[in-house]
Design a protein around this motif. Structure first.
Motif, PDB file in Angstrom:
ATOM      1  N   TYR A   1       0.854  -1.183   0.000  1.00 47.12           N
ATOM      2  CA  TYR A   1       0.000   0.000   0.000  1.00 47.12           C
ATOM      3  C   TYR A   1       0.890   1.233   0.000  1.00 47.12           C
ATOM      4  CZ  TYR A   1      -3.761  -3.160   1.556  1.00 47.12           C
ATOM      5  OH  TYR A   1      -4.679  -4.169   1.666  1.00 47.12           O
TER       6      TYR A   1
ATOM      7  N   ASN B   1       3.506  -5.259   8.212  1.00 43.30           N
ATOM      8  CA  ASN B   1       2.447  -5.812   9.067  1.00 43.30           C
ATOM      9  C   ASN B   1       2.348  -7.319   8.829  1.00 43.30           C
ATOM     10  OD1 ASN B   1       0.296  -6.168  10.737  1.00 43.30           O
ATOM     11  ND2 ASN B   1      -1.009  -4.633   9.780  1.00 43.30           N
TER      12      ASN B   1
ATOM     13  N   THR C   1      -4.534  -0.012   8.391  1.00 41.94           N
ATOM     14  CA  THR C   1      -3.685   0.194   7.215  1.00 41.94           C
ATOM     15  C   THR C   1      -4.066   1.469   6.481  1.00 41.94           C
ATOM     16  OG1 THR C   1      -3.222  -2.156   6.906  1.00 41.94           O
ATOM     17  CG2 THR C   1      -3.078  -0.748   4.957  1.00 41.94           C
TER      18      THR C   1
ATOM     19  N   VAL D   1       2.666   0.668   3.636  1.00 46.22           N
ATOM     20  CA  VAL D   1       2.412  -0.535   4.428  1.00 46.22           C
ATOM     21  C   VAL D   1       2.644  -1.744   3.531  1.00 46.22           C
ATOM     22  CG1 VAL D   1       0.722  -1.853   5.750  1.00 46.22           C
ATOM     23  CG2 VAL D   1       0.739   0.651   5.918  1.00 46.22           C
TER      24      VAL D   1
ATOM     25  N   VAL E   1       2.369  -5.836   3.470  1.00 46.62           N
ATOM     26  CA  VAL E   1       1.721  -6.955   4.165  1.00 46.62           C
ATOM     27  C   VAL E   1       2.199  -8.243   3.495  1.00 46.62           C
ATOM     28  CG1 VAL E   1      -0.474  -7.842   4.995  1.00 46.62           C
ATOM     29  CG2 VAL E   1      -0.252  -5.411   4.483  1.00 46.62           C
TER      30      VAL E   1
END
Length: 613
Positions: free
Chosen positions: A376, A390, A407, A417, A419
């Motif tokens: 992101y 994360n 998020t 971010v 993931v």
């Protein structure tokens, strides 16, 4: 940092709706939503011609989490399951469909009751319970009108009861031998006789799962999902006379959801393709070989969490979300060929255009593998950013492109971010899932190291402002990352994480310990290794400031795990902040607590990154 457009509170006020179930006459849909701050039961009339969803009615007012609500087959009542304070010791209730009365059917608050199914005549329910011995789940049947119950299956193992046979004479049970091995049984309701439909998977070979079994239209077999002799969970047919298992497709991805109508004539399944869901429907009234594809709804790329058919099989309800929109319930009307959003969860007053969709990326790790991840990025700037990695829990979980208010808030504040689905994640085949088992545990932590290196080398991250955050097993990954690779991290956030594998296995819910040993290892055989890799043993290496969150009622990762790491860091004067919630279990469920914890995390990270500016 980018100036705040919307407060964290606004993001945390984005609601969700899920857990749909049709009333017997198909005129209403029950569902769960956290509009009030915690999941309760609501109901909405189904008028598929209406331009917008009709206003729903709230049916329960427990103030505690409800986990499911299922209509009886012939009456306007629902079977409701819910716990207290996040302790996962679910109790069963009977709810009048107008919400006028909620009657407790179970009363032992120290015992778990896991609902199975309504009998075809609606007079009985089944459930699994560990009241005989906290380590094991037996199967019970209860007559709803009288509350009388009887033990149908006693066994020193984990037995989860599912559906009745169409004639009500048999009950389907799944027996879990570990978190990666299961089999399917049939129990004769009259005699208690048990018939194993699938073999007991060999503990020394590999994980084999049989699940989601549903009766065929002629009652001669079951459709189910299995990964026996293959990498992915695939659709199969089990002949009940011969017990021959025949796969119905060669799937390159996991079939993760399977639902068949009560008369066995229509089948819906969802395939997990690199994290995104693909939904397909079939008419199987004449069997699989004569199947006819049915029109399937067109939806944006996202994730389907649940499927449920109406009583007559004419409509399909699904819980569905995308990364930029809330989890909601949709209803697909097969005759009309139209899909309707049955619920409209609030987005907290934030325009949908403000939310960000991720890119699916793959980054290289130490052994040449490519690790899948969702990235992101804020629109304004996409290089030299503060980055949060994360990490999902599990370990055998998977991060998906679903709406996450945490998020979205951090991206709105100028963070990137990432993931990742490090080795051990599900969704990419059994071999990938098993790459972190027991003695390979630290290889998955090395995947986090290489995520940080890739972010820096690609100029996405400012290498001095990389944060690692995760919950549950992801919390262990956080603690392990900051002890094993201490120089990579500007700060860290551990939510209900494991600090000490020995005390975790000693104190976790007794019904969980045996199931987890195939993944983590056992205290009997692997104690020295588990001690060696426990973050608490290397706490002196931690330099990154740490924020810790835990629920006092957590039955999975007991709160003592947080207390250990916090105490050790305070003794060494390493910056650590700690929030303990007395009315939470494994994770933060109640919005009131989320509104305390996550803004505090944001302030903590802002303060820590300021020193690296």
């Amino acid at each position: 940092m980018v100036k705040e457009a919307y407060s964290f509170e606004r993001y945390l006020n984005v609601r969700t709706a899920f857990g749909p179930h049709f009333s017997p006459d198909g005129k209403k849909l029950s569902f769960l939503t956290n509009i009030t701050g915690v999941a309760e039961v609501w109901s909405v009339p189904l008028n598929l011609q209406a331009a917008t969803p009709l206003w729903p009615d709230q049916l329960t007012f427990r103030g505690e989490r409800v986990s499911s609500a299922v209509y009886a087959p012939h009456a306007d009542v629902l079977l409701v399951s819910g716990d207290i304070g996040g302790n996962e010791r679910a109790q069963l209730f009977l709810l009048e469909a107008d919400g006028s009365r909620l009657t407790a059917l179970t009363s032992n608050l120290e015992v778990m009751h896991i609902f199975g199914d309504w009998s075809p005549d609606g007079q009985y329910i089944t459930y699994s319970s560990n009241e005989r011995d906290a380590r094991y789940f037996d199967v019970y049947e209860m007559e709803v009108a009288t509350g009388e119950r009887r033990l149908l299956l006693q066994h020193d193992g984990t037995n989860y009861v599912h559906g009745y046979s169409p004639d009500g004479s048999q009950i389907q049970v799944s027996r879990w031998l570990s978190n990666t091995r299961s089999q399917i049984l049939l129990v004769e309701r009259a005699t208690g006789a048990v018939r194993a439909l699938t073999p007991e998977p060999d503990a020394d070979v590999r994980g084999v799962v049989y699940q989601a079994a549903a009766w065929s239209a002629d009652g001669q077999g079951l459709y189910l999902l299995s990964n026996c002799d293959r990498q992915f969970h695939s659709l199969a047919y089990l002949d009940l006379s011969t017990l021959d298992l025949h796969y119905l497709g060669e799937d390159r991805w996991d079939v993760e959801l399977l639902e068949v109508t009560k008369d066995g004539t229509r089948l819906a399944m969802s395939v997990n393709e690199d994290g995104y869901s693909t939904l397909t429907l079939f008419d199987i009234a004449q069997g699989w070989e004569q199947r006819q594809p049915l029109l399937t709804p067109t939806l944006p790329r996202g994730v389907v969490y649940e499927l449920t058919w109406s009583e007559d099989g004419s409509r399909l309800a699904l819980s569905y979300t995308t990364a930029d929109d809330a989890l909601d319930v949709w209803v697909w009307d097969l005759e009309a060929g139209a899909i309707t959003r049955a619920t409209q969860s609030s987005r907290g007053g934030i325009p949908q255009s403000s939310f960000v969709n991720p890119s699916l990326v793959h980054y290289p790790t130490f052994d040449g593998r490519e690790i899948p991840a969702f990235l992101y990025l804020p629109a304004e700037q996409q290089q030299q950013l503060p980055v949060i990695i994360n990490v999902h829990g599990g370990p055998e979980g998977q991060s998906r492109p679903v709406f996450d208010p945490v998020t979205q808030y951090f991206v709105s504040q100028g963070y990137a971010v990432l993931v990742p689905n490090v080795r051990g994640s599900t969704g990419y085949g059994y071999e990938y899932q098993s790459l972190d088992d027991v003695r390979l545990r630290m290889d998955s932590v090395a995947d986090l190291q290489h995520a940080a290196l890739w972010l820096s080398q690609s100029s996405i991250a400012d290498s001095k402002r990389i944060i690692v955050m995760g919950g549950s097993y992801g919390g262990f990954m956080v603690l392990s990352a900051i002890t094993t690779y201490p120089d990579l991290w500007a700060a860290a956030v551990d939510i209900v994480g494991i600090a000490n594998f020995v005390t975790f296995l000693e104190n976790t819910g007794p019904w969980r310990r045996k199931l987890r040993e195939s993944e983590y290892g056992s205290l009997e055989n692997d104690r020295e290794f588990l001690e060696q890799i426990s973050p608490i043993r290397s706490v002196d290496k931690i330099t990154a400031p740490l924020f810790v969150v835990h629920g006092a009622n957590d039955p999975r990762v007991p709160v003592g795990e947080a207390e250990q790491i916090v105490s050790a860091l305070r003794q060494r004067q390493v910056p650590v902040e700690y929030l303990r919630f007395e009315d939470e279990g494994h994770g933060l469920i109640k919005r009131s607590n989320r509104l305390i914890a996550y803004p505090a995390i944001a302030r903590f990270l802002e303060q820590q990154l300021a020193s690296h500016a």
